[in-house]
Scaffold this motif. Structure first.
Motif, PDB file in Angstrom:
ATOM      1  N   GLN A 285       1.530   5.602  -0.524  1.00 40.12           N
ATOM      2  CA  GLN A 285       0.971   6.952  -0.461  1.00 40.12           C
ATOM      3  C   GLN A 285       2.036   7.952  -0.886  1.00 40.12           C
ATOM      4  O   GLN A 285       3.200   7.802  -0.517  1.00 40.12           O
ATOM      5  CB  GLN A 285       0.551   7.299   0.962  1.00 40.12           C
ATOM      6  CG  GLN A 285      -0.558   6.457   1.505  1.00 40.12           C
ATOM      7  CD  GLN A 285      -0.913   6.896   2.906  1.00 40.12           C
ATOM      8  OE1 GLN A 285      -1.092   8.077   3.158  1.00 40.12           O
ATOM      9  NE2 GLN A 285      -1.001   5.942   3.823  1.00 40.12           N
TER      10      GLN A 285
ATOM     11  N   ASP B  82       0.876  -1.168   0.000  1.00 41.24           N
ATOM     12  CA  ASP B  82       0.000   0.000   0.000  1.00 41.24           C
ATOM     13  C   ASP B  82       0.915   1.219   0.000  1.00 41.24           C
ATOM     14  O   ASP B  82       1.790   1.337   0.867  1.00 41.24           O
ATOM     15  CB  ASP B  82      -0.876   0.028   1.251  1.00 41.24           C
ATOM     16  CG  ASP B  82      -2.003  -0.982   1.179  1.00 41.24           C
ATOM     17  OD1 ASP B  82      -2.592  -1.140   0.095  1.00 41.24           O
ATOM     18  OD2 ASP B  82      -2.296  -1.613   2.218  1.00 41.24           O
TER      19      ASP B  82
ATOM     20  N   ARG C  40      -2.956   7.404  -3.575  1.00 41.91           N
ATOM     21  CA  ARG C  40      -2.723   6.097  -2.954  1.00 41.91           C
ATOM     22  C   ARG C  40      -2.671   5.080  -4.083  1.00 41.91           C
ATOM     23  O   ARG C  40      -3.426   5.183  -5.049  1.00 41.91           O
ATOM     24  CB  ARG C  40      -3.841   5.730  -1.996  1.00 41.91           C
ATOM     25  CG  ARG C  40      -3.942   6.639  -0.789  1.00 41.91           C
ATOM     26  CD  ARG C  40      -5.078   6.211   0.116  1.00 41.91           C
ATOM     27  NE  ARG C  40      -4.718   5.011   0.852  1.00 41.91           N
ATOM     28  CZ  ARG C  40      -4.212   5.003   2.081  1.00 41.91           C
ATOM     29  NH1 ARG C  40      -4.007   6.138   2.700  1.00 41.91           N
ATOM     30  NH2 ARG C  40      -3.921   3.877   2.684  1.00 41.91           N
TER      31      ARG C  40
ATOM     32  N   CYS D 170      -3.536   3.133  -9.074  1.00 41.28           N
ATOM     33  CA  CYS D 170      -3.727   4.217  -8.101  1.00 41.28           C
ATOM     34  C   CYS D 170      -5.177   4.693  -8.061  1.00 41.28           C
ATOM     35  O   CYS D 170      -5.925   4.512  -9.027  1.00 41.28           O
ATOM     36  CB  CYS D 170      -2.806   5.377  -8.453  1.00 41.28           C
ATOM     37  SG  CYS D 170      -1.063   4.878  -8.500  1.00 41.28           S
TER      38      CYS D 170
ATOM     39  N   CYS E  69       5.623   3.227   1.075  1.00 44.20           N
ATOM     40  CA  CYS E  69       4.836   2.022   0.857  1.00 44.20           C
ATOM     41  C   CYS E  69       5.000   1.083   2.051  1.00 44.20           C
ATOM     42  O   CYS E  69       6.085   0.999   2.626  1.00 44.20           O
ATOM     43  CB  CYS E  69       5.302   1.294  -0.403  1.00 44.20           C
ATOM     44  SG  CYS E  69       5.185   2.300  -1.906  1.00 44.20           S
TER      45      CYS E  69
END
Length: 128
Positions: free
Chosen positions: A33, A31, A44, A62, A124
């Motif tokens: 950002q 994950d 994200r 994204c 991440c």
């Protein structure tokens, strides 16, 4: 006697710690950002890294609708991937990254497009 026990314990602990560091695997789902270079708009992404023969392939999808794909070389000594990527949603605009993986599963990615002098930063976290 106590000094010998402490020394032995430290050596064993160091060996185990180094063995674990050398076993870091960048493969998996993350994950991520970050923020766009031009507008600072946050984004994200979900990124997947897979090892291919001598390289590592990555793809990211994204929340802003963009997708990226890249291919890079894993540098085991520093637990990093140096890669080139393209973003089809921006006309295939090419860029470069260096991604550092840490023991806690966090990966910091520094990236840029080839037509700019700005550097983006993305954090991440590896999914379990």
């Amino acid at each position: 006697m106590i000094k010998k026990l402490i020394s032995t314990a430290l050596i064993l602990f160091s060996s185990v710690s180094l063995a674990n560091v050398n076993r870091l695997s960048m493969e998996g789902k993350y994950d991520c950002q970050g923020a766009e270079l031009d507008s600072a708009t946050p984004f994200r992404c979900e990124m997947v890294i897979k090892k291919t023969s001598a390289t590592s392939a990555s793809t990211a999808k994204c929340n802003d609708g963009s997708s990226l794909s890249g291919n890079g070389i894993y540098v085991e000594k520093i637990h990093a991937i140096v890669s080139a990527f393209g973003e089809p949603s921006r006309g295939g605009e090419p860029g470069v990254t260096i991604s550092y993986l840490y023991n806690d599963g966090v990966m910091n990615v520094d990236w840029t497009y080839l037509n700019t002098t700005k550097i983006g930063h993305t954090r991440c976290v590896k999914k379990k």
